[in-house]
Design an enzyme around this catalytic site. Structure first.
Site, PDB file in Angstrom:
ATOM      1  N   THR A  45       0.855  -1.191   0.000  1.00  0.00           N
ATOM      2  CA  THR A  45       0.000   0.000   0.000  1.00  0.00           C
ATOM      3  C   THR A  45       0.888   1.236   0.000  1.00  0.00           C
ATOM      4  O   THR A  45       1.917   1.270   0.677  1.00  0.00           O
ATOM      5  CB  THR A  45      -0.941   0.005   1.217  1.00  0.00           C
ATOM      6  OG1 THR A  45      -1.803  -1.136   1.117  1.00  0.00           O
ATOM      7  CG2 THR A  45      -1.831   1.246   1.243  1.00  0.00           C
ATOM      8  N   PHE A  63       1.172   5.111   0.872  1.00  0.00           N
ATOM      9  CA  PHE A  63       0.592   6.149   1.734  1.00  0.00           C
ATOM     10  C   PHE A  63       1.250   7.485   1.416  1.00  0.00           C
ATOM     11  O   PHE A  63       2.429   7.532   1.054  1.00  0.00           O
ATOM     12  CB  PHE A  63       0.869   5.833   3.207  1.00  0.00           C
ATOM     13  CG  PHE A  63       0.207   4.580   3.716  1.00  0.00           C
ATOM     14  CD1 PHE A  63      -0.982   4.632   4.416  1.00  0.00           C
ATOM     15  CD2 PHE A  63       0.793   3.341   3.514  1.00  0.00           C
ATOM     16  CE1 PHE A  63      -1.597   3.479   4.897  1.00  0.00           C
ATOM     17  CE2 PHE A  63       0.188   2.178   3.988  1.00  0.00           C
ATOM     18  CZ  PHE A  63      -1.005   2.258   4.683  1.00  0.00           C
TER      19      PHE A  63
HETATM   20  O1  LIG Z   1      -7.439  -0.022   8.180  1.00  0.00           O
HETATM   21  C1  LIG Z   1      -6.208   0.187   8.237  1.00  0.00           C
HETATM   22  O2  LIG Z   1      -5.450  -0.421   9.007  1.00  0.00           O
HETATM   23  C2  LIG Z   1      -5.622   1.169   7.320  1.00  0.00           C
HETATM   24  O3  LIG Z   1      -4.646   1.787   7.646  1.00  0.00           O
HETATM   25  C3  LIG Z   1      -6.207   1.260   5.931  1.00  0.00           C
HETATM   26  C4  LIG Z   1      -5.677   0.108   5.148  1.00  0.00           C
HETATM   27  C5  LIG Z   1      -6.454  -1.019   4.963  1.00  0.00           C
HETATM   28  C6  LIG Z   1      -5.935  -2.074   4.229  1.00  0.00           C
HETATM   29  C7  LIG Z   1      -4.658  -2.014   3.696  1.00  0.00           C
HETATM   30  C8  LIG Z   1      -3.899  -0.886   3.901  1.00  0.00           C
HETATM   31  C9  LIG Z   1      -4.412   0.192   4.611  1.00  0.00           C
END
Ligand SMILES: O=C(O)C(=O)Cc1ccccc1
Length: 358
Positions: free
Chosen positions: A240, A242
């Site tokens: 992911t 960010f």
């Molecule tokens: O819900 C979380 O922990 C988040 O930070 C959002 C997320 C959800 C799934 C993958 C990466 C981030």
């Protein structure tokens, strides 16, 4: 050059391309902390003791801080992946959990936090469109990116076995990333909540016996749950991306890889997008990402310096990441050229590329 300290804001982070290129000569440095106690790596003496007199700023002080004392807002409960991303970007920061993304943005805008962290795209699930929209509705700047390898676990209350689970609860992206594995494990139902760690917390608090959480191993530890299965994402390369957001942009540089994120809209008509992309192709600027968002029926109040900005209608918004720094004249020319015919253009930020292992 005299460095002035804003009365309520964090210590001065220079704004604008080309600002403060010369090492500044400090004539005076007022002893003052912001309301939030933000230190952002800039020297702030605590008393008149000669030993703690201010030292001159160096260019290192003007770079993004590693996080000492920095407050980083994220959406979710402690143990969420966004918190892990904040810690990766700013290892010694204080993380501030927020109920909604909107709250994380507002925390930075109102000086409660110094940075916000926002998941924008995933290697499996693609772009998180809602968060792109949030970037436009607010005036924060992207100051960094972090790529995080997301390893999901299946968590449940002590004593619960996989065979007892009828339902899996998590953030919708996390559920989507584990869809096949959950089905193979015989778990039929899905329950979407705002964040992965929030699912773990709820299952623990309500002592649910038939529901498991898809969340991190840290969430298991924090909420006292058992890890029934590890690495349950359908693709082992689950990364992911960010974004780190701040009130002020950072000074772009050319001595290391930078990316620049922009958003623009175009007149309708044949060849418009071709023309827009040619602006970069002709200057050999590589695009690392492109996303288009339909907006015909959804007028957007785009944040700018005028808070009462009128609603604007765009057919499509194009989000593009350039492999270039805004300090590079070639990139500046490209954007100057695009501005000549784009109906809207905003630079969301120019920031160092995350070249670390996800
Ligand atoms: O819900 C979380 O922990 C988040 O930070 C959002 C997320 C959800 C799934 C993958 C990466 C981030």
């Amino acid at each position: 050059m005299v460095v002035s300290t804003p009365s309520t804001a964090s210590p001065p982070i220079p704004t604008g391309v080309g600002a403060c290129r010369q090492p500044p000569r400090i004539l005076s440095m007022p002893v003052r902390r912001s309301a939030t106690g933000d230190r952002s790596g800039v020297p702030m003496p605590a008393s008149r003791d000669p030993i703690s007199l201010p030292r001159p700023l160096t260019s290192a002080d003007l770079m993004e801080p590693t996080g000492d004392g920095l407050k980083v807002a994220y959406q979710g409960c402690p143990g969420a992946y966004s918190e892990a991303a904040a810690k990766k970007a700013y290892p010694s920061c204080h993380t501030v959990p927020c109920e909604y993304f909107e709250t994380a943005f507002q925390a930075v805008e109102r000086f409660v936090a110094d940075r916000a962290v926002l998941p924008l795209e995933n290697s499996l699930g693609g772009s998180i469109h809602r968060n792109y929209d949030l970037l436009l509705r607010h005036r924060l700047h992207i100051v960094g990116e972090v790529r995080l390898a997301v390893r999901h676990c299946l968590l449940a209350n002590r004593g619960v076995k996989i065979e007892n689970l009828r339902s899996a609860m998590s953030h919708p992206q996390a559920l989507a990333q584990c869809e096949q594995t959950l089905t193979k494990l015989g778990i039929e139902h899905r329950e979407a909540v705002d964040d992965t760690a929030g699912a773990a917390k709820l299952i623990a608090e309500q002592k649910l016996q038939d529901t498991g959480a898809v969340a991190s191993s840290l969430a298991a530890q924090l909420y006292g749950l058992d890890i029934l299965a590890e690495n349950i994402q359908d693709d082992t390369d689950n990364v992911t991306r960010f974004m780190m957001l701040a009130r002020e942009p950072i000074i772009p540089r050319t001595d290391k890889p930078f990316k620049t994120s922009i958003v623009f809209s175009l007149e309708e008509g044949p060849g418009q997008l071709f023309k827009a992309l040619a602006v970069f192709a002709l200057r050999k600027i590589n695009l690392t990402k492109m996303e288009s968002r339909p907006h015909k029926k959804r007028p957007l109040r785009v944040a700018d310096d005028n808070c009462s900005a009128p609603l604007k209608h765009f057919d499509y918004l194009f989000y593009v990441d350039l492999e270039a720094s805004m300090a590079d004249p070639n990139a500046q020319n490209a954007l100057g050229n695009l501005k000549e015919f784009a109906t809207f253009l905003r630079v969301l930020g120019s920031y160092p590329t995350d070249v670390s292992e996800a």
